[in-house]
Structure formats: C-alpha cells, structure tokens
Scaffold this motif. Structure first.
Motif, PDB file in Angstrom:
ATOM      1  N   PHE A 199      -2.447  61.741   4.696  1.00  0.00           N
ATOM      2  CA  PHE A 199      -3.052  62.641   3.713  1.00  0.00           C
ATOM      3  C   PHE A 199      -2.892  61.982   2.353  1.00  0.00           C
ATOM      4  O   PHE A 199      -1.769  61.747   1.896  1.00  0.00           O
ATOM      5  N   ARG A 200      -4.013  61.665   1.703  1.00  0.00           N
ATOM      6  CA  ARG A 200      -3.996  60.913   0.453  1.00  0.00           C
ATOM      7  C   ARG A 200      -4.246  61.791  -0.768  1.00  0.00           C
ATOM      8  O   ARG A 200      -4.410  61.291  -1.875  1.00  0.00           O
ATOM      9  N   GLY A 201      -4.279  63.099  -0.571  1.00  0.00           N
ATOM     10  CA  GLY A 201      -4.535  64.021  -1.674  1.00  0.00           C
ATOM     11  C   GLY A 201      -3.284  64.328  -2.474  1.00  0.00           C
ATOM     12  O   GLY A 201      -2.231  63.723  -2.309  1.00  0.00           O
ATOM     13  N   VAL A 202      -3.418  65.323  -3.341  1.00  0.00           N
ATOM     14  CA  VAL A 202      -2.338  65.699  -4.260  1.00  0.00           C
ATOM     15  C   VAL A 202      -1.224  66.427  -3.517  1.00  0.00           C
ATOM     16  O   VAL A 202      -1.473  67.355  -2.738  1.00  0.00           O
ATOM     17  N   THR A 203      -0.006  65.984  -3.748  1.00  0.00           N
ATOM     18  CA  THR A 203       1.200  66.675  -3.285  1.00  0.00           C
ATOM     19  C   THR A 203       2.139  66.756  -4.481  1.00  0.00           C
ATOM     20  O   THR A 203       2.530  65.723  -5.037  1.00  0.00           O
ATOM     21  N   TYR A 204       2.493  67.961  -4.898  1.00  0.00           N
ATOM     22  CA  TYR A 204       3.329  68.127  -6.086  1.00  0.00           C
ATOM     23  C   TYR A 204       4.809  67.917  -5.755  1.00  0.00           C
ATOM     24  O   TYR A 204       5.246  68.189  -4.627  1.00  0.00           O
ATOM     25  N   PRO A 205       5.599  67.461  -6.727  1.00  0.00           N
ATOM     26  CA  PRO A 205       7.027  67.213  -6.476  1.00  0.00           C
ATOM     27  C   PRO A 205       7.786  68.431  -5.937  1.00  0.00           C
ATOM     28  O   PRO A 205       8.671  68.280  -5.098  1.00  0.00           O
ATOM     29  N   ASP A 206       7.407  69.632  -6.389  1.00  0.00           N
ATOM     30  CA  ASP A 206       8.129  70.817  -5.910  1.00  0.00           C
ATOM     31  C   ASP A 206       7.720  71.225  -4.496  1.00  0.00           C
ATOM     32  O   ASP A 206       8.241  72.196  -3.944  1.00  0.00           O
ATOM     33  N   GLU A 207       6.786  70.481  -3.894  1.00  0.00           N
ATOM     34  CA  GLU A 207       6.392  70.728  -2.506  1.00  0.00           C
ATOM     35  C   GLU A 207       7.096  69.773  -1.547  1.00  0.00           C
ATOM     36  O   GLU A 207       6.806  69.765  -0.348  1.00  0.00           O
ATOM     37  N   LEU A 208       8.020  68.976  -2.056  1.00  0.00           N
ATOM     38  CA  LEU A 208       8.718  67.977  -1.254  1.00  0.00           C
ATOM     39  C   LEU A 208      10.214  68.240  -1.245  1.00  0.00           C
ATOM     40  O   LEU A 208      10.770  68.772  -2.198  1.00  0.00           O
ATOM     41  N   LEU A 209      10.855  67.843  -0.156  1.00  0.00           N
ATOM     42  CA  LEU A 209      12.314  67.924  -0.065  1.00  0.00           C
ATOM     43  C   LEU A 209      12.809  66.799   0.837  1.00  0.00           C
ATOM     44  O   LEU A 209      12.034  66.163   1.544  1.00  0.00           O
ATOM     45  N   HIS A 210      14.114  66.556   0.795  1.00  0.00           N
ATOM     46  CA  HIS A 210      14.743  65.542   1.644  1.00  0.00           C
ATOM     47  C   HIS A 210      15.862  66.204   2.445  1.00  0.00           C
ATOM     48  O   HIS A 210      16.725  66.861   1.872  1.00  0.00           O
ATOM     49  N   LEU A 211      15.829  66.022   3.750  1.00  0.00           N
ATOM     50  CA  LEU A 211      16.896  66.498   4.626  1.00  0.00           C
ATOM     51  C   LEU A 211      17.379  65.324   5.458  1.00  0.00           C
ATOM     52  O   LEU A 211      16.572  64.657   6.120  1.00  0.00           O
ATOM     53  N   GLU A 212      18.680  65.065   5.412  1.00  0.00           N
ATOM     54  CA  GLU A 212      19.261  63.939   6.161  1.00  0.00           C
ATOM     55  C   GLU A 212      18.524  62.637   5.867  1.00  0.00           C
ATOM     56  O   GLU A 212      18.337  61.797   6.740  1.00  0.00           O
ATOM     57  N   GLY A 213      18.071  62.482   4.615  1.00  0.00           N
ATOM     58  CA  GLY A 213      17.402  61.257   4.226  1.00  0.00           C
ATOM     59  C   GLY A 213      15.943  61.172   4.622  1.00  0.00           C
ATOM     60  O   GLY A 213      15.306  60.138   4.400  1.00  0.00           O
ATOM     61  N   ILE A 214      15.390  62.218   5.203  1.00  0.00           N
ATOM     62  CA  ILE A 214      13.986  62.211   5.629  1.00  0.00           C
ATOM     63  C   ILE A 214      13.172  63.049   4.649  1.00  0.00           C
ATOM     64  O   ILE A 214      13.486  64.216   4.401  1.00  0.00           O
ATOM     65  N   ALA A 215      12.109  62.446   4.111  1.00  0.00           N
ATOM     66  CA  ALA A 215      11.240  63.152   3.180  1.00  0.00           C
ATOM     67  C   ALA A 215      10.236  63.992   3.960  1.00  0.00           C
ATOM     68  O   ALA A 215       9.641  63.521   4.927  1.00  0.00           O
ATOM     69  N   MET A 216      10.074  65.234   3.537  1.00  0.00           N
ATOM     70  CA  MET A 216       9.122  66.141   4.185  1.00  0.00           C
ATOM     71  C   MET A 216       8.641  67.163   3.173  1.00  0.00           C
ATOM     72  O   MET A 216       9.235  67.326   2.103  1.00  0.00           O
ATOM     73  N   THR A 217       7.561  67.850   3.513  1.00  0.00           N
ATOM     74  CA  THR A 217       7.079  68.908   2.642  1.00  0.00           C
ATOM     75  C   THR A 217       7.860  70.187   2.903  1.00  0.00           C
ATOM     76  O   THR A 217       8.461  70.372   3.961  1.00  0.00           O
ATOM     77  N   THR A 218       7.830  71.075   1.926  1.00  0.00           N
ATOM     78  CA  THR A 218       8.431  72.392   2.109  1.00  0.00           C
ATOM     79  C   THR A 218       7.680  73.141   3.201  1.00  0.00           C
ATOM     80  O   THR A 218       6.549  72.799   3.551  1.00  0.00           O
ATOM     81  N   MET A 219       8.300  74.180   3.727  1.00  0.00           N
ATOM     82  CA  MET A 219       7.632  74.974   4.750  1.00  0.00           C
ATOM     83  C   MET A 219       6.339  75.594   4.238  1.00  0.00           C
ATOM     84  O   MET A 219       5.344  75.655   4.969  1.00  0.00           O
ATOM     85  N   ALA A 220       6.337  76.038   2.988  1.00  0.00           N
ATOM     86  CA  ALA A 220       5.129  76.663   2.441  1.00  0.00           C
ATOM     87  C   ALA A 220       3.993  75.650   2.345  1.00  0.00           C
ATOM     88  O   ALA A 220       2.849  75.951   2.714  1.00  0.00           O
ATOM     89  N   ARG A 221       4.289  74.443   1.882  1.00  0.00           N
ATOM     90  CA  ARG A 221       3.241  73.422   1.799  1.00  0.00           C
ATOM     91  C   ARG A 221       2.786  73.014   3.206  1.00  0.00           C
ATOM     92  O   ARG A 221       1.595  72.807   3.462  1.00  0.00           O
ATOM     93  N   ALA A 222       3.737  72.902   4.133  1.00  0.00           N
ATOM     94  CA  ALA A 222       3.388  72.536   5.510  1.00  0.00           C
ATOM     95  C   ALA A 222       2.491  73.596   6.142  1.00  0.00           C
ATOM     96  O   ALA A 222       1.517  73.277   6.836  1.00  0.00           O
ATOM     97  N   ALA A 223       2.796  74.869   5.894  1.00  0.00           N
ATOM     98  CA  ALA A 223       1.972  75.953   6.433  1.00  0.00           C
ATOM     99  C   ALA A 223       0.569  75.920   5.822  1.00  0.00           C
ATOM    100  O   ALA A 223      -0.433  76.145   6.519  1.00  0.00           O
ATOM    101  N   PHE A 224       0.481  75.645   4.530  1.00  0.00           N
ATOM    102  CA  PHE A 224      -0.818  75.505   3.870  1.00  0.00           C
ATOM    103  C   PHE A 224      -1.636  74.401   4.532  1.00  0.00           C
ATOM    104  O   PHE A 224      -2.821  74.587   4.851  1.00  0.00           O
ATOM    105  N   ASP A 225      -1.006  73.254   4.792  1.00  0.00           N
ATOM    106  CA  ASP A 225      -1.724  72.158   5.429  1.00  0.00           C
ATOM    107  C   ASP A 225      -2.175  72.524   6.839  1.00  0.00           C
ATOM    108  O   ASP A 225      -3.289  72.190   7.261  1.00  0.00           O
ATOM    109  N   GLU A 226      -1.310  73.205   7.584  1.00  0.00           N
ATOM    110  CA  GLU A 226      -1.699  73.622   8.937  1.00  0.00           C
ATOM    111  C   GLU A 226      -2.902  74.556   8.894  1.00  0.00           C
ATOM    112  O   GLU A 226      -3.825  74.443   9.698  1.00  0.00           O
ATOM    113  N   ALA A 227      -2.912  75.484   7.940  1.00  0.00           N
ATOM    114  CA  ALA A 227      -4.003  76.460   7.855  1.00  0.00           C
ATOM    115  C   ALA A 227      -5.299  75.811   7.383  1.00  0.00           C
ATOM    116  O   ALA A 227      -6.377  76.083   7.927  1.00  0.00           O
TER     117      ALA A 227
END
Length: 199
Positions: free
Chosen positions: A118-146
């Motif tokens: 996905f090469r579109g816009v992703t805002y910094p507050d839509e990202l997080l790191h868990l155990e060193g793995i970068a991923m989107t927040t659940m809300a952003r992930a749900a938006f992408d799924e929908a």
C-alpha cells in the motif's frame, strides 16, 4: 506473543519470524546452512526455522514480517491478527490473502503471494511497534479491511469483527475508526468504508 505463535514457546521471539536470505547471510549464516535442515525455505528468498507447524494465517503473517524493511508496517487483517484479534485470518475462497504492507510511494516492494503493498498515505498516529514489529493500529487496520472489502456488506462484517467485545478479544471502537476515516481523502474504497461504518 508466545500465545500467538503457539508451537515454539521454547524459542526466543526473534527466532519465530521468517527472514530474508540476504539478512541471514549478513548475520553469519552460510549458503550451505540455508540449504540444510536448519532452515525451511519459504520461497522468494525467505527462510525460517523448521518444524513450526503454523496455521495458514500465522504462517502468512510470519512470512510478511520477514519481508518488512525500515519504514514499512504490517496492515489490514494481518495487523489485527498480530494484535490478538483472532477473528481476522485473511481467509478467502482462494486461500489466505496477502498481508497488507504500508510502504510509502517510493518502495521497491512489489505485490506477491505473501504481501500486498500500500503506497498511499499512512499517518504517524496510525502506526505502532510491538516486539520490534511495525504495524498499523487496529482502527487503521479495520479501515483498510473495510475499504478493500469486495462489498459494503463484507466491509460491515470487518468493522463488526474489529469492534466486537463479545469474546474478550483485543478490539478497537467505532469512534476511533471514524476518526481514521475522517482524516483520509482520495483513497480507494473510502466511500465504501464510510457507508459500512454508518451501517
């Protein structure tokens, strides 16, 4: 994380994930070792420890994490699954879907069986790191799924699974998803996501 990975609870976290052959060689693994019994070849230059016996969704996320580069993040169903929402398995009638990877406009990452860039816009507050793995927040992930769902009805199902508290799984909220949607313009599937959230 140990509960998520399942069968390899005696291994350190970093040993659960697939890694690029080039990264393993850089870290001291020889080409002969990569071809031997110490590694399972995952295709596309990926290897991981053998004998993990992972479910298809977990294996897909494992491989996608192995392809991540700095500045990239796991998104969509794979992000929700990583964060413990087991409703999301990436299942489709054609098999396990690729994991969405937020990678920015100038990436070399290409679409393959494992990942969907996905090469579109992703805002910094839509990202997080868990155990060193970068991923989107659940809300952003749900938006992408929908927004990527094949229909409004399936987009509604994605939102329902992402916000459901009935089984005690990690989840987000409708209000948080709405804030994500309201912050985006001109992204494929935005109208569908808005309609699904209203429903």
């Amino acid at each position: 994380w140990r509960a998520w990975a399942g069968p390899s609870q005696d291994r350190p976290v970093e040993e659960w994930w697939a890694k690029r052959a080039a990264d393993l060689v850089r870290d001291g693994v020889t080409r002969e070792q990569l071809r031997g019994p110490s590694f399972e070849r995952r295709g596309q230059g990926l290897h991981r420890p053998p004998g993990l016996d992972l479910a298809p969704d977990v294996a897909r996320v494992n491989d996608a994490v192995g392809l991540l580069r700095p500045g990239q993040a796991i998104g969509g169903w794979a992000s929700l699954r990583l964060q413990g929402n087991a409703f999301f398995t990436g299942w489709s009638s054609q098999g396990t879907r690729p994991a969405l990877v937020h990678c920015g406009p100038r990436t070399q990452l290409r679409r393959r069986e494992i990942v969907e860039p996905f090469r579109g816009v992703t805002y910094p507050d839509e990202l997080l790191h868990l155990e060193g793995i970068a991923m989107t927040t659940m809300a952003r992930a749900a938006f992408d799924e929908a927004r990527m769902a094949p229909s409004v009805d399936e987009a509604v199902v994605a939102f329902d699974m992402a916000v459901s508290a009935t089984h005690g799984l990690p989840h987000t909220s409708i209000a948080t998803i709405r804030r994500v949607i309201d912050s985006h313009f001109k992204v494929r599937g935005l109208v569908q996501a808005r309609s699904a959230l209203d429903l």
